[in-house]
Design a protein around this motif. Structure first.
Motif, PDB file in Angstrom:
ATOM      1  N   ALA A  13     -54.296  22.669  72.732  1.00 31.45           N
ATOM      2  CA  ALA A  13     -54.909  23.894  73.252  1.00 31.45           C
ATOM      3  C   ALA A  13     -54.530  25.161  72.497  1.00 31.45           C
ATOM      4  CB  ALA A  13     -54.565  24.058  74.735  1.00 31.45           C
ATOM      5  N   ALA A  14     -53.273  25.276  72.056  1.00 25.97           N
ATOM      6  CA  ALA A  14     -52.812  26.517  71.412  1.00 25.97           C
ATOM      7  C   ALA A  14     -52.968  26.493  69.898  1.00 25.97           C
ATOM      8  CB  ALA A  14     -51.349  26.785  71.778  1.00 25.97           C
ATOM      9  N   ALA A  15     -53.444  25.376  69.340  1.00 27.24           N
ATOM     10  CA  ALA A  15     -53.514  25.259  67.880  1.00 27.24           C
ATOM     11  C   ALA A  15     -54.845  24.670  67.424  1.00 27.24           C
ATOM     12  CB  ALA A  15     -52.357  24.398  67.376  1.00 27.24           C
ATOM     13  N   LEU A  16     -55.927  25.034  68.115  1.00 26.88           N
ATOM     14  CA  LEU A  16     -57.231  24.467  67.769  1.00 26.88           C
ATOM     15  C   LEU A  16     -57.658  24.853  66.354  1.00 26.88           C
ATOM     16  CD1 LEU A  16     -59.179  24.909  71.123  1.00 26.88           C
ATOM     17  CD2 LEU A  16     -58.283  22.797  70.152  1.00 26.88           C
ATOM     18  N   GLY A  17     -57.209  26.039  65.907  1.00 28.18           N
ATOM     19  CA  GLY A  17     -57.567  26.465  64.557  1.00 28.18           C
ATOM     20  C   GLY A  17     -57.056  25.517  63.485  1.00 28.18           C
ATOM     21  N   LYS A  18     -55.887  24.903  63.741  1.00 26.64           N
ATOM     22  CA  LYS A  18     -55.305  23.963  62.778  1.00 26.64           C
ATOM     23  C   LYS A  18     -56.056  22.637  62.774  1.00 26.64           C
ATOM     24  CE  LYS A  18     -50.901  23.605  62.455  1.00 26.64           C
ATOM     25  NZ  LYS A  18     -49.473  23.386  62.742  1.00 26.64           N
ATOM     26  N   LEU A  19     -56.805  22.376  63.851  1.00 26.84           N
ATOM     27  CA  LEU A  19     -57.473  21.080  63.995  1.00 26.84           C
ATOM     28  C   LEU A  19     -58.984  21.193  63.793  1.00 26.84           C
ATOM     29  CD1 LEU A  19     -55.550  19.962  67.217  1.00 26.84           C
ATOM     30  CD2 LEU A  19     -55.088  19.222  64.875  1.00 26.84           C
ATOM     31  N   SER A  20     -59.437  22.353  63.317  1.00 25.66           N
ATOM     32  CA  SER A  20     -60.875  22.601  63.223  1.00 25.66           C
ATOM     33  C   SER A  20     -61.341  22.680  61.781  1.00 25.66           C
ATOM     34  CB  SER A  20     -61.228  23.915  63.943  1.00 25.66           C
ATOM     35  OG  SER A  20     -60.847  23.855  65.295  1.00 25.66           O
ATOM     36  N   GLN A  21     -62.592  22.303  61.607  1.00 26.20           N
ATOM     37  CA  GLN A  21     -63.277  22.458  60.324  1.00 26.20           C
ATOM     38  C   GLN A  21     -64.632  23.091  60.581  1.00 26.20           C
ATOM     39  OE1 GLN A  21     -63.485  18.684  58.352  1.00 26.20           O
ATOM     40  NE2 GLN A  21     -61.279  18.499  58.074  1.00 26.20           N
ATOM     41  N   ARG A  22     -64.861  24.238  59.948  1.00 25.13           N
ATOM     42  CA  ARG A  22     -66.118  24.985  60.114  1.00 25.13           C
ATOM     43  C   ARG A  22     -66.453  25.222  61.580  1.00 25.13           C
ATOM     44  NH1 ARG A  22     -67.143  21.549  55.826  1.00 25.13           N
ATOM     45  NH2 ARG A  22     -68.180  20.028  57.165  1.00 25.13           N
ATOM     46  N   GLY A  23     -65.397  25.516  62.374  1.00 20.88           N
ATOM     47  CA  GLY A  23     -65.633  25.866  63.768  1.00 20.88           C
ATOM     48  C   GLY A  23     -65.682  24.696  64.727  1.00 20.88           C
ATOM     49  N   TRP A  24     -65.563  23.472  64.216  1.00 22.49           N
ATOM     50  CA  TRP A  24     -65.620  22.285  65.070  1.00 22.49           C
ATOM     51  C   TRP A  24     -64.277  21.583  65.059  1.00 22.49           C
ATOM     52  CZ3 TRP A  24     -69.835  21.283  68.012  1.00 22.49           C
ATOM     53  CH2 TRP A  24     -71.014  21.940  67.671  1.00 22.49           C
ATOM     54  N   VAL A  25     -63.801  21.212  66.261  1.00 25.60           N
ATOM     55  CA  VAL A  25     -62.536  20.493  66.361  1.00 25.60           C
ATOM     56  C   VAL A  25     -62.712  19.063  65.857  1.00 25.60           C
ATOM     57  CG1 VAL A  25     -60.765  19.622  67.935  1.00 25.60           C
ATOM     58  CG2 VAL A  25     -61.737  21.889  68.305  1.00 25.60           C
ATOM     59  N   ASP A  26     -61.841  18.651  64.964  1.00 30.40           N
ATOM     60  CA  ASP A  26     -61.833  17.279  64.458  1.00 30.40           C
ATOM     61  C   ASP A  26     -61.170  16.400  65.516  1.00 30.40           C
ATOM     62  OD1 ASP A  26     -61.292  14.847  63.219  1.00 30.40           O
ATOM     63  OD2 ASP A  26     -60.865  15.756  61.274  1.00 30.40           O
ATOM     64  N   GLU A  27     -61.973  15.698  66.298  1.00 32.92           N
ATOM     65  CA  GLU A  27     -61.452  14.933  67.430  1.00 32.92           C
ATOM     66  C   GLU A  27     -60.541  13.795  66.986  1.00 32.92           C
ATOM     67  OE1 GLU A  27     -64.280  13.731  70.299  1.00 32.92           O
ATOM     68  OE2 GLU A  27     -65.068  15.749  70.630  1.00 32.92           O
ATOM     69  N   HIS A  28     -60.809  13.226  65.833  1.00 36.13           N
ATOM     70  CA  HIS A  28     -59.947  12.145  65.341  1.00 36.13           C
ATOM     71  C   HIS A  28     -58.561  12.696  65.005  1.00 36.13           C
ATOM     72  CE1 HIS A  28     -63.143   9.195  65.265  1.00 36.13           C
ATOM     73  NE2 HIS A  28     -63.917  10.037  64.600  1.00 36.13           N
ATOM     74  N   GLU A  29     -58.522  13.865  64.356  1.00 34.92           N
ATOM     75  CA  GLU A  29     -57.240  14.480  64.028  1.00 34.92           C
ATOM     76  C   GLU A  29     -56.522  14.938  65.296  1.00 34.92           C
ATOM     77  OE1 GLU A  29     -54.121  15.990  61.585  1.00 34.92           O
ATOM     78  OE2 GLU A  29     -55.637  14.416  61.436  1.00 34.92           O
ATOM     79  N   GLU A  30     -57.285  15.469  66.252  1.00 39.12           N
ATOM     80  CA  GLU A  30     -56.707  15.887  67.533  1.00 39.12           C
ATOM     81  C   GLU A  30     -56.042  14.702  68.231  1.00 39.12           C
ATOM     82  OE1 GLU A  30     -58.258  18.404  71.439  1.00 39.12           O
ATOM     83  OE2 GLU A  30     -59.558  16.869  70.561  1.00 39.12           O
ATOM     84  N   HIS A  31     -56.732  13.561  68.220  1.00 38.09           N
ATOM     85  CA  HIS A  31     -56.195  12.360  68.854  1.00 38.09           C
ATOM     86  C   HIS A  31     -54.955  11.875  68.113  1.00 38.09           C
ATOM     87  CE1 HIS A  31     -56.662   8.752  71.411  1.00 38.09           C
ATOM     88  NE2 HIS A  31     -56.079   8.135  70.400  1.00 38.09           N
ATOM     89  N   ARG A  32     -55.011  11.894  66.775  1.00 38.51           N
ATOM     90  CA  ARG A  32     -53.879  11.418  65.984  1.00 38.51           C
ATOM     91  C   ARG A  32     -52.637  12.280  66.219  1.00 38.51           C
ATOM     92  NH1 ARG A  32     -50.858  12.515  62.048  1.00 38.51           N
ATOM     93  NH2 ARG A  32     -51.887  14.515  61.649  1.00 38.51           N
ATOM     94  N   VAL A  33     -52.829  13.584  66.217  1.00 39.80           N
ATOM     95  CA  VAL A  33     -51.707  14.499  66.428  1.00 39.80           C
ATOM     96  C   VAL A  33     -51.115  14.307  67.822  1.00 39.80           C
ATOM     97  CG1 VAL A  33     -51.117  16.934  66.755  1.00 39.80           C
ATOM     98  CG2 VAL A  33     -52.450  16.232  64.762  1.00 39.80           C
ATOM     99  N   ALA A  34     -51.971  14.168  68.822  1.00 42.55           N
ATOM    100  CA  ALA A  34     -51.490  13.986  70.198  1.00 42.55           C
ATOM    101  C   ALA A  34     -50.705  12.688  70.334  1.00 42.55           C
ATOM    102  CB  ALA A  34     -52.662  14.022  71.169  1.00 42.55           C
ATOM    103  N   GLU A  35     -51.194  11.623  69.733  1.00 39.00           N
ATOM    104  CA  GLU A  35     -50.485  10.342  69.786  1.00 39.00           C
ATOM    105  C   GLU A  35     -49.134  10.441  69.080  1.00 39.00           C
ATOM    106  OE1 GLU A  35     -50.576   7.668  71.288  1.00 39.00           O
ATOM    107  OE2 GLU A  35     -52.607   7.305  72.004  1.00 39.00           O
ATOM    108  N   ASP A  36     -49.101  11.193  67.985  1.00 36.93           N
ATOM    109  CA  ASP A  36     -47.848  11.385  67.253  1.00 36.93           C
ATOM    110  C   ASP A  36     -46.819  12.085  68.141  1.00 36.93           C
ATOM    111  OD1 ASP A  36     -46.218  11.441  64.775  1.00 36.93           O
ATOM    112  OD2 ASP A  36     -46.462  13.599  64.992  1.00 36.93           O
ATOM    113  N   PHE A  37     -47.260  13.118  68.871  1.00 38.38           N
ATOM    114  CA  PHE A  37     -46.346  13.825  69.759  1.00 38.38           C
ATOM    115  C   PHE A  37     -45.952  12.960  70.958  1.00 38.38           C
ATOM    116  CE2 PHE A  37     -47.453  17.866  67.661  1.00 38.38           C
ATOM    117  CZ  PHE A  37     -46.202  18.472  67.660  1.00 38.38           C
ATOM    118  N   ARG A  38     -46.882  12.136  71.448  1.00 37.16           N
ATOM    119  CA  ARG A  38     -46.548  11.259  72.581  1.00 37.16           C
ATOM    120  C   ARG A  38     -45.411  10.319  72.200  1.00 37.16           C
ATOM    121  NH1 ARG A  38     -48.068   6.260  75.158  1.00 37.16           N
ATOM    122  NH2 ARG A  38     -49.253   5.609  73.331  1.00 37.16           N
TER     123      ARG A  38
END
Length: 505
Positions: free
Chosen positions: A363-388
């Motif tokens: 939620a606080a770092a969507l800019g790091k996970l976005s490309q051309r204004g769209w959130v990269d859901e695969h990267e979002e999922h990967r990062v979340a799993e890494d933190f889990r």
């Protein structure tokens, strides 16, 4: 004489066995404490008992006052005199105290509520719990401590014989906590049996006649007051001895990263009232700094005002980061300058409880996970799993709903969210509030790791032993003013308390 027996209680949720063959025996007229780490199954067991989870949704037997019970709803258990007060109080703020006490159990004549009788009966119940408030006062005007007493008065109106309290003092200050515990002792003398769930082991040891310890959804043991020690409770809860409450840590402190000078904050609702008065402090890379103060000293207000002016008005002073003055006029600007703030109220301000872990972490770092204004859901999922995995968040996956996690795991999600922003300065406001000793150790380890990465950490805590065990330096705050600064080697509870109660000059 036994009032309650629960035998072989097993409760399963999709992917998780919350309770497995749990047994609980409670004697009539005692205060019985249930202890365990977050996720041990304490609240789930009480929800089974009180009918929140109805008969048929679990395995096992419940026997109350020598009769087998099959509660299909909370109303069923309340008819037998079993009343549960949840950690999140179930009161209607816009209704009066009297209306809340008798909500669903109205005193009516001919279909109309008898308000004289209702208010008189509510007044009697308020006197019984030691609350000197007018029964017609709206509940929204009461503090949390008084609202807790209203909940108990509501339970007494239902002729309670077994009172269940889930973390009743978690949000209370010391005086309100002591009053509540004193009330439970009085109710014990009046024959009311209580079951209390609490992380505060000093309170448990002070009030409980018996203690049952749960771990990983199983009963470990039940202890009588005479054989209880804090070390034994902790050992049973976490499955290992905790000779050291804090993980070993060798600090590697670098250059100053943040300095706050002459910081003054006025109340946003009371004109002219100064909340933070000419405060100054500094943080260095790799350093864990504590901020100690009594309730109302201005600790949270100081942190929030620095974090993008998210509290206060007429704010003056300077913030200097890496030797250069910066201006933080919004939370977005604070984040962009490498400052993060983990709020003390994770459920209200830190998390979206109806969203999954993945969305909360990003939620606080969507800019790091976005490309051309769209959130990269695969990267979002990967990062979340890494933190889990990295934070040991106990959940089947990152699509698990955050509101269903234990308090300790929710706190790890909040920490993950802000660590993902890669801050230079991380402000932690009551980072272990409502968390058991085992989860605390994990949080302390994470804090040490963050400091070892060269980040500066500011820890605000009401628990002086926590600050003393964790921090390299500690500032004390009294009535909005910094009254002193102590290095780890010279800091003691006594010296901190002297500074925390020091009058402004």
């Amino acid at each position: 004489m036994t009032i309650l027996r629960m035998r072989g209680i097993t409760k399963t949720f999709p992917g998780v066995k919350a309770l497995q063959d749990v047994n609980l025996t409670v004697r009539r007229g005692e205060i019985h404490a249930i202890c365990g780490e977050n996720g041990a199954g304490k609240s789930t067991l009480m929800k089974v008992l009180s009918g929140v989870y109805p008969h048929g949704s679990y395995e096992g037997e419940i026997e109350f006052e020598d009769e087998a019970c099959r509660f299909l709803s909370v109303r069923d258990s309340e008819r037998r005199g079993i009343v549960i007060i949840h950690q999140e109080l179930a009161l209607c703020g816009q209704l009066s105290i009297a209306e809340n006490i008798f909500l669903g159990n109205e005193m009516a004549t001919g279909g109309l509520v008898d308000w004289n009788r209702t208010n008189h009966a509510a007044g009697e119940l308020l006197r019984r719990v030691g609350l000197a408030e007018n029964p017609v006062t709206p509940v929204s005007e009461l503090g949390v401590g008084k609202q807790q007493l209203v909940e108990i008065a509501k339970a007494l109106s239902k002729e309670v014989r077994l009172l269940i309290l889930d973390e009743p003092t978690a949000a209370l200050n010391d005086s309100d906590s002591e009053h509540l515990l004193g009330l439970l002792r009085e109710l014990r003398e009046q024959g009311v049996t209580s079951v209390i769930i609490s992380h505060k082991l000093n309170e448990v040891m002070a009030i409980a006649d018996s203690i049952t310890i749960l771990r990983d959804g199983r009963t470990i043991e039940t202890l009588q007051a005479a054989e209880v020690t804090e070390d034994r409770i902790i050992s049973g809860m976490v499955g290992r001895d905790l000779e050291h409450r804090f993980p070993p840590h060798t600090p590697h402190i670098g250059d100053e990263v943040l300095r706050i000078e002459a910081w003054t904050v006025h109340s946003p609702v009371q004109a002219g009232r100064v909340i933070v008065d000419d405060a100054g402090l500094s943080l260095r890379r790799g350093e864990i700094v504590g901020l100690a103060g009594l309730m109302g000293a201005g600790r949270t207000e100081l942190a929030m005002s620095v974090f993008g002016r998210s509290y206060g008005k007429d704010i003056t002073g300077r913030i200097i980061k890496d030797g250069r003055q910066i201006h933080l006029r919004s939370v977005r600007e604070a984040i962009s300058h490498g400052i993060a703030y983990v709020t003390e109220d994770r459920k209200k301000f830190g998390l979206n409880l109806i969203e999954d872990i993945k969305r909360n972490i990003s939620a606080a770092a969507l800019g790091k996970l976005s490309q051309r204004g769209w959130v990269d859901e695969h990267e979002e999922h990967r990062v979340a799993e890494d933190f889990r995995a990295r934070m040991n968040i106990k959940a089947p996956g990152v699509r698990s709903i955050t509101g269903k996690l234990s308090g300790g795991n929710q706190q790890k999600v909040v920490l993950s969210k802000w660590i993902l922003t890669d801050p230079d300065v991380l402000i932690l406001d009551e980072p272990t509030r409502g968390i058991d000793v085992g989860a605390k150790y994990e949080i302390y380890t994470i804090i040490n790791q963050i400091a070892d990465e060269g980040k500066a950490v500011l820890v605000i805590s009401s628990e002086l032993p926590e600050l003393l065990g964790l921090c390299d330096r500690i500032y004390a705050l009294s009535r909005g003013r910094i009254t002193g600064e102590l290095d780890r080697a010279e800091a003691t509870q006594e010296r901190l308390m002297q500074l925390m109660t020091k009058e402004s000059t």
